[in-house]
Design a protein around this motif. Structure first.
Motif, PDB file in Angstrom:
ATOM      1  N   GLU A 130      -2.641  14.379   3.775  1.00 41.71           N
ATOM      2  CA  GLU A 130      -3.583  13.280   3.883  1.00 41.71           C
ATOM      3  C   GLU A 130      -2.852  12.077   4.456  1.00 41.71           C
ATOM      4  O   GLU A 130      -1.624  11.994   4.396  1.00 41.71           O
ATOM      5  N   GLY A 152       0.893   9.773   1.646  1.00 40.87           N
ATOM      6  CA  GLY A 152       0.526  10.032   0.270  1.00 40.87           C
ATOM      7  C   GLY A 152       1.676  10.548  -0.552  1.00 40.87           C
ATOM      8  O   GLY A 152       2.826  10.226  -0.298  1.00 40.87           O
ATOM      9  N   TYR A 176      -2.922   7.789   4.803  1.00 40.63           N
ATOM     10  CA  TYR A 176      -3.441   6.524   4.260  1.00 40.63           C
ATOM     11  C   TYR A 176      -3.327   5.428   5.307  1.00 40.63           C
ATOM     12  O   TYR A 176      -2.341   5.359   6.035  1.00 40.63           O
ATOM     13  N   ALA A 228      -5.291   1.579  -0.417  1.00 42.89           N
ATOM     14  CA  ALA A 228      -5.452   1.701   1.034  1.00 42.89           C
ATOM     15  C   ALA A 228      -6.898   1.415   1.397  1.00 42.89           C
ATOM     16  O   ALA A 228      -7.801   1.498   0.563  1.00 42.89           O
ATOM     17  N   ALA A 231      -7.766   4.617  -2.526  1.00 45.96           N
ATOM     18  CA  ALA A 231      -8.192   4.113  -1.221  1.00 45.96           C
ATOM     19  C   ALA A 231      -9.640   3.681  -1.400  1.00 45.96           C
ATOM     20  O   ALA A 231     -10.394   4.291  -2.157  1.00 45.96           O
ATOM     21  N   THR A 238      -8.427  12.908   4.198  1.00 46.49           N
ATOM     22  CA  THR A 238      -7.890  14.053   3.450  1.00 46.49           C
ATOM     23  C   THR A 238      -8.197  15.347   4.185  1.00 46.49           C
ATOM     24  O   THR A 238      -9.038  15.386   5.091  1.00 46.49           O
ATOM     25  N   THR A 279     -12.636   7.344   1.326  1.00 43.76           N
ATOM     26  CA  THR A 279     -11.987   8.613   1.621  1.00 43.76           C
ATOM     27  C   THR A 279     -12.876   9.418   2.554  1.00 43.76           C
ATOM     28  O   THR A 279     -14.093   9.492   2.368  1.00 43.76           O
ATOM     29  N   PHE A 330       0.276   7.077  -3.837  1.00 48.35           N
ATOM     30  CA  PHE A 330      -0.972   6.599  -3.238  1.00 48.35           C
ATOM     31  C   PHE A 330      -2.160   6.967  -4.106  1.00 48.35           C
ATOM     32  O   PHE A 330      -2.879   7.895  -3.798  1.00 48.35           O
ATOM     33  N   VAL A 354       0.845  -1.203   0.000  1.00 47.31           N
ATOM     34  CA  VAL A 354       0.000   0.000   0.000  1.00 47.31           C
ATOM     35  C   VAL A 354       0.877   1.249   0.000  1.00 47.31           C
ATOM     36  O   VAL A 354       0.664   2.178  -0.797  1.00 47.31           O
ATOM     37  N   CYS A 379      -8.527   6.742   3.437  1.00 49.40           N
ATOM     38  CA  CYS A 379      -7.684   7.924   3.288  1.00 49.40           C
ATOM     39  C   CYS A 379      -8.389   9.092   3.978  1.00 49.40           C
ATOM     40  O   CYS A 379      -9.556   9.354   3.703  1.00 49.40           O
TER      41      CYS A 379
END
Lengths: 580, 580
Positions: free
Chosen positions: A40, A52, A42, A19, A59, A24, A62, A56, A12, A22
């Motif tokens: 962000e 990230g 993960y 992932a 995910a 963010t 998110t 990345f 990952v 995530c």
């Protein structure tokens, strides 16, 4: 983390596998550089994979943090779950929304009642909770030789559980006299922890010049610090110091006077004893952090005390920071100021609380071996009669708001047989009734300043051996009170005129209940109110909290155990009468 | 510390038994509160008992420190003893007077030659020295698949020694590509260390966005940091960063640009590769500390990097501070400024150096299994003949002062059989001769910018597999040079006109010698002078240091191994000729 988990996490982190989650748009706390950065985060398999960048792309889910501050989950470095009267599952339910994701719990109370069975119950009942519960093996069971506890644990007992990965070491080593005297039995316990490379928690109350001897034993930390001078003396000797702020003890602000940017990394946060009402209305470790910030501590430094510093002290290298390879225990915070609110809480990457609401189904574990534990013999009314040879007596005088008592003197009224009877003063009887082995032991003394008039209050929570403690001026009511506790399997009770006015059940070892925390808080408030209103107990006294510290013989000046009245200055038992 | 030692230490700390030693009149560094306080320090059984007060009436011996500063002994967090060419006992003799009392040594060189026997020798040869030598099990043996080393070690080999209390974990994980690719063999090695709860040392040279994947593996630290940005990126991910300053690498000042009072606790000190001359003339970790102070770092913070921070990173809770219960490893310092001198050094309470003089008899341990190790087949002159199909060639061009080479091009002179012969240019042959398994492997390339004219130089120290590397323009001299190394069991040699002009013996695995450090420094200086004066090697080049990095295929741009010429950009072998 096994090899396959590690492999997947690296996949990952390298952008070769998506992932799970995530986060963010957040302001991430870097507790190592002590700075905030935007970015962000993960997460995969419950662990942080990275921040990230070009690697990345994907995910499965998110979450937009809307600019919230993302900090590691908080760690409470020392507490007793039993003091909340909550089961571990309910404890988790109340503290997780406060952002506490890991606790180092010393099951000192339940182990004093149930021995190793108590530790095993706490391990089992706290397994798989959103809250990570680590235990310290209680070092002092019984706490003193001046009382009967449910067990006598030796180094051999400690050795039987020390290698459990959830047992971090030896619980608060309150027998600092034994350490400084180099008592063999104490040193044997210390060696079990040292040889297993585990952490030894401190509890030092003596004179500062004894601290050298105490710290020779490799004590890692201390939560019994009251002043800036105490704090700096312990830190100088390599101990971490816990800034304690719970329901009972409020040391944090005093201690902060000794903390500066240079020694802050040696400070941790703890609550020690915290009741459900406090957690619900004020908070848990989040409250410690807010108070520290309000007192002028850099917010990232304050949060570090409750995260990376604790992880370092306890060797929990898998947590305490938002960094690749660590457990994804984290909180989203509204701000980094004294009004900081915990918005969301994640443990091992799972969303477990939002806006103070717990998002997980509470599990209930049968108490089994630790249920009830009320083995009491001969507690009929006549056994509470106090026959004296003199009307000049010692009393245990309550100092409101303190666990310390003053040794006071009084002239009391005796009948023709020398039996004490209540007169118009503010003195009642206080008894400790042995409840572990059916010895029939009852210690009786006189308590001054409680306010009780007619009736009895009793509880099976009485530090540290947790025998039954009962205060009253009616032998019959005292009998009824103890009888009700036997029926309930432990708890709290208020009796008047031979009738139970109100009771609370603590079916787990006579210390805790599996009821929801809100109910526990409400019931406790209600029974306190009843005790005050119906029995006249003074408003500035918590009826049950006051009682439960009256049996702790290591605290000044005079206390009562099932073996009798104990004078700390004389370090021995004394009669109630002054002049015999 | 066993129970009896603990008991005695507590007796001393409580004033019931005399201390062995009392240091009076000193300014004691408290690395926890980061302050200096005046007082005295009591020592018993090699450990600190405390700071005195009413409880310490007696000590068998008292030393007046005359107001000197007393600091914990310094810890070098990463080094290779082999790089000094000194045996562990001689290493101790040179670094102890500099105040270094503990080292974390990665025996990467000797293990590449001798396998686990090399580790065992280092353990044995460093046992009982005044210097505490901890080892990291080398993680990458061989360092690359593009060369023949003395051993191929797997996770199973690592597991066989990981529980040794003097093995702290896994040595510098230079195969960061393997980690980021999640190679099974690499992850297996990592899991051995993780499962044993040991420390994994880092060595990351790649792009910053690969750092997340690398740190997922729980890498504890990194010494391969060159810039402030690199430092902060690693610290953010939970790694400790080593401020390196040795004979070869000088990163400390660059790195300090990224260090502030908030992240200083995540910094350690190391020398990595340090030669005897440097230790004798400039110093060891004391030099790092002086440089940091001169650059503006708070002296107590700088000393903390070399003491408590290192102890914390490596879990060495028995040292790193002047505090009760810890090892009495300490130094007395003249001042806390950039001119700080190490006056006296004590380890485990014993006085081991004074005014730069080592006070301990040096012990000599037989190399036994690691002696010699020159298993070379077929190295007669004709085997160094370089037959080419084209006169247009690649050369390895030396960049003075760097371990990096440039890939360059040249037109060379061939005879009628296509055999290379020296013309007037600054190009000579460079060969790596396999010395571990008698394979007869010889890799040959062309080296530009060395300055050598007539003759050959050779050494058995050639990173990381430590085959023999020889440079020259005479096949006969190259044969004589290799033959002399075989006779010596390894070392360095300068040959001209078929005669050995000068040699240095490295009888321990072809890497080290048991001669005194001063002699080693003098011999190295002398043979360097001979190589320059008699063979014409350029003044701005260290003849042997330059050679020994020419065989390291993971460093740009072009290197030579026993298997041939290696182009890092192509990540494969290339012919000497450009146009075939």
């Amino acid at each position: 983390m096994d090899k396959n988990q590690l492999k997947h996490l690296i996949e990952v982190a390298s952008g070769r596998a998506p992932a799970d989650l995530c986060i963010t748009n957040c302001n991430i706390l870097d507790v190592f550089n002590k700075e905030v950065f935007q970015g962000e985060v993960y997460i995969a398999d419950g662990m942080f994979a990275g921040f990230g960048g070009p690697f990345f792309p994907e995910a499965y889910k998110t979450v937009d943090a809307n600019g919230a501050y993302m900090a590691p989950g908080f760690i409470d470095s020392h507490l007793h779950i039993e003091s909340s009267h909550l089961s571990p599952a309910e404890y988790s339910r109340l503290v997780i929304p406060c952002g506490t994701t890991t606790v180092v719990a010393d099951p000192h109370e339940i182990v004093n009642v149930c021995g190793v069975d108590g530790l095993d119950y706490m391990l089992k009942a706290s397994e798989g909770l959103p809250l990570s519960v680590f235990l310290q093996f209680p070092s002092c069971v019984p706490a003193t030789p001046f009382e009967n506890a449910g067990a006598k644990l030796t180094a051999t007992d400690i050795a039987s559980r020390i290698d459990n990965p959830r047992v971090l070491g030896l619980g608060e080593l309150m027998d600092f006299v034994g350490v400084c005297n180099a008592d063999d039995a104490v040193l044997e316990k210390i060696m079990v922890a040292k040889n297993a490379k585990k952490v030894i928690d401190g509890h030092y109350l003596g004179l500062l010049h004894g601290l050298d001897a105490y710290s020779c034993a490799g004590i890692a930390n201390d939560h019994e610090c009251a002043t800036a001078e105490d704090l700096r003396a312990r830190i100088r000797r390599g101990m971490y110091v816990l800034l304690r702020q719970g329901t009972v003890c409020h040391d944090l602000l005093n201690l902060l006077e000794g903390v500066d940017s240079k020694n802050a990394e040696r400070c941790l946060m703890c609550t020690d004893d915290c009741q459900a009402k406090t957690m619900l209305e004020i908070g848990h470790i989040d409250n410690n952090i807010r108070m520290a910030i309000a007192a002028g501590v850099d917010p990232i430094v304050a949060i570090s005390m409750a995260t990376i510093n604790a992880a370092t002290c306890f060797g929990l290298s898998d947590r305490g920071a938002i960094a690749p390879g660590r457990r994804a225990d984290f909180v989203l915070l509204s701000s980094l100021d004294k009004d900081m609110k915990v918005l969301d809480v994640y443990t091992a990457g799972s969303h477990v609380a939002s806006s103070k609401k717990y998002l997980v189904q509470t599990q209930h574990v049968s108490p089994e071996n630790v249920s009830g534990k009320m083995n009491i013999k001969d507690y009929e009314a006549k056994r509470f009669a106090l026959k004296l040879k003199s009307e000049n007596v010692r009393t245990m005088k309550i100092l409101p708001g303190s666990v310390v008592t003053a040794m006071s003197q009084a002239k009391v009224q005796l009948d023709e047989n020398g039996i004490w009877h209540r007169n118009g003063d503010d003195i009642v009887k206080i008894s400790v009734v042995e409840r572990h082995h059916g010895t029939g032991n009852i210690g009786i003394g006189l308590l001054e300043g409680f306010g009780l008039k007619g009736g009895a209050v009793a509880t099976s929570v009485a530090h540290d051996s947790h025998n039954v403690i009962v205060a009253g001026d009616s032998d019959k009511d005292m009998e009824v009170a103890v009888g009700e506790l036997v029926r309930l399997g432990g708890g709290m009770v208020v009796v008047k005129d031979g009738k139970v006015l109100e009771s609370v059940q603590h079916e787990i070892a006579g210390l805790m209940t599996d009821l929801p925390g809100e109910v526990v808080a409400q019931k406790l408030a209600s029974i306190q109110k009843t005790a005050r209103e119906k029995l006249g107990i003074h408003d500035d006294i918590d009826p049950f909290m006051t009682l439960c510290f009256m049996s702790l013989p290591v605290i000044p000046e005079i206390k009562i155990t099932d073996m009798g009245l104990f004078d700390l200055a004389k370090f021995g038992f004394v009669p109630v009468e002054l002049d015999i």
